[in-house]
Scaffold this active site. Sequence first.
Site, PDB file in Angstrom:
ATOM      1  CB  CYS A 108      -0.907  -0.158   1.228  1.00 35.02           C
ATOM      2  SG  CYS A 108      -0.057  -0.058   2.769  1.00 35.02           S
TER       3      CYS A 108
ATOM      4  CG  HIS B 234       2.996  -1.178  12.151  1.00 39.19           C
ATOM      5  ND1 HIS B 234       2.030  -1.795  11.397  1.00 39.19           N
ATOM      6  CD2 HIS B 234       3.748  -2.300  12.334  1.00 39.19           C
ATOM      7  CE1 HIS B 234       2.103  -2.757  10.931  1.00 39.19           C
ATOM      8  NE2 HIS B 234       3.072  -3.226  11.165  1.00 39.19           N
TER       9      HIS B 234
ATOM     10  CB  CYS C 162       0.446   5.112   7.523  1.00 43.44           C
ATOM     11  SG  CYS C 162      -0.530   5.534   6.215  1.00 43.44           S
TER      12      CYS C 162
ATOM     13  CG  HIS D  36      -1.239  -5.268  14.892  1.00 44.40           C
ATOM     14  ND1 HIS D  36      -0.706  -3.983  14.260  1.00 44.40           N
ATOM     15  CD2 HIS D  36      -1.122  -6.021  13.615  1.00 44.40           C
ATOM     16  CE1 HIS D  36      -0.561  -4.083  13.080  1.00 44.40           C
ATOM     17  NE2 HIS D  36      -0.588  -5.273  12.481  1.00 44.40           N
TER      18      HIS D  36
ATOM     19  CD  GLU E  67      -2.906   0.514  12.781  1.00 46.59           C
ATOM     20  OE1 GLU E  67      -2.723  -0.223  11.598  1.00 46.59           O
ATOM     21  OE2 GLU E  67      -3.990   1.037  12.830  1.00 46.59           O
TER      22      GLU E  67
ATOM     23  CB  SER F 154      -2.645  -8.694  11.794  1.00 47.57           C
ATOM     24  OG  SER F 154      -3.493  -7.306  11.382  1.00 47.57           O
ATOM     25  CG  ASN F 155      -2.620  -6.357   5.652  1.00 46.04           C
ATOM     26  OD1 ASN F 155      -2.769  -6.632   4.543  1.00 46.04           O
ATOM     27  ND2 ASN F 155      -1.331  -6.237   6.129  1.00 46.04           N
TER      28      ASN F 155
ATOM     29  CB  SER G 144       3.850  -6.197   4.505  1.00 50.09           C
ATOM     30  OG  SER G 144       3.056  -7.256   5.013  1.00 50.09           O
TER      31      SER G 144
HETATM   32 FE1  F3S Z   1      -1.219   3.098   5.805  1.00 51.22          FE
HETATM   33 FE2  F3S Z   1      -3.204   1.744   5.372  1.00 51.22          FE
HETATM   34 FE3  F3S Z   1      -0.977   0.947   4.417  1.00 51.22          FE
HETATM   35  S1  F3S Z   1      -2.835   2.836   7.216  1.00 51.22           S
HETATM   36  S2  F3S Z   1       0.253   1.692   5.945  1.00 51.22           S
HETATM   37  S3  F3S Z   1      -2.047   2.791   3.642  1.00 51.22           S
HETATM   38  S4  F3S Z   1      -2.595  -0.244   5.120  1.00 51.22           S
END
Ligand code: F3S
Length: 285
Positions: free
Chosen positions: A12, A75, A97, A125, A127, A222-223, A265
């Site tokens: 992402c 995170h 982020c 977790h 985050e 976890s995602n 990731s």
């Molecule tokens: Fe940010 Fe969402 Fe990726 S919070 S790190 S864009 S999963």
Amino acid sequence: MEIILAKTAGFCFGVQRAVDTVYQEISSGGPIYTYGPIIHNETVVADLESRGVHVIDTPEDIAKLHAGTLIIRSHGVTRELYETIRKSGLKCVDTTCPFVKRIHDIVEEESAKGSQIVIIGNAGHPEVEGTMGWSHTPVTVIETTEQARSFIPEKGKKVCVVSQTTFNADKFADLVAILKDSDYNVSAMNTICGATRERQKEAREIASMADAMIVIGGSTSSNSAKLFEICRKECPKTYFIQTQNDLPLPLTGNEKVVGITAGASTPKNIIEEVLKNVGTAGRKF
Ligand code: F3S
């Protein structure tokens, strides 16, 4: 066999930014540390280690360092940890982020106004732990319907609910509905990030028309685990793999449509390798 690769599979925006930053910092020289692995992917972390980027995990580790750069991953971390880094004299490069930072701000503000904070997410977790550290008051983490049902806020307190950025959107809605069903004063903010929402939506759509579904992700991501959960609801033959080494899968050979998605990731090259192997070795299935 038709293979459908999700457009949203892989890094992402926030993860890409964090990984790019680490590689840029390498060229600036000096010892470099990341607070926790920069992403949940052993291949990337091993590559960085070979280039002199070391992972540290605790405030005690920071206390042992006297020079260098410390990178905070996407995170995010607690307010207290920023203070520890500041006192250490290390150069701090923050790749938290912006979507996570926004939750820190909400939690800090709302708790300062006296609200009780509830985070819908996975306890433990990184985050969630980081976000907890921005509250001025004790935080409750809720992950299951049982926990939501048994939640009792402190008497007379307003409850402010936020979500881990990568939580399952449907589950978040269910848990918020339970909390709102009570007589408590609950306000909820859906802070699941747009990238996660899109990824989950696309994964669900592909899984609903696939005969088999592959989710590629690190074992501790976890995602990716949530993507697996979402896909399996739609497609019983959903498989979680880390790399192409986990192929072939125990399929019958009659599958016409195979869908592929990947966590935030999972690097592009791992997705491409899986795609190449699934595509050229249809017989493997
Ligand atoms: Fe940010 Fe969402 Fe990726 S919070 S790190 S864009 S999963």
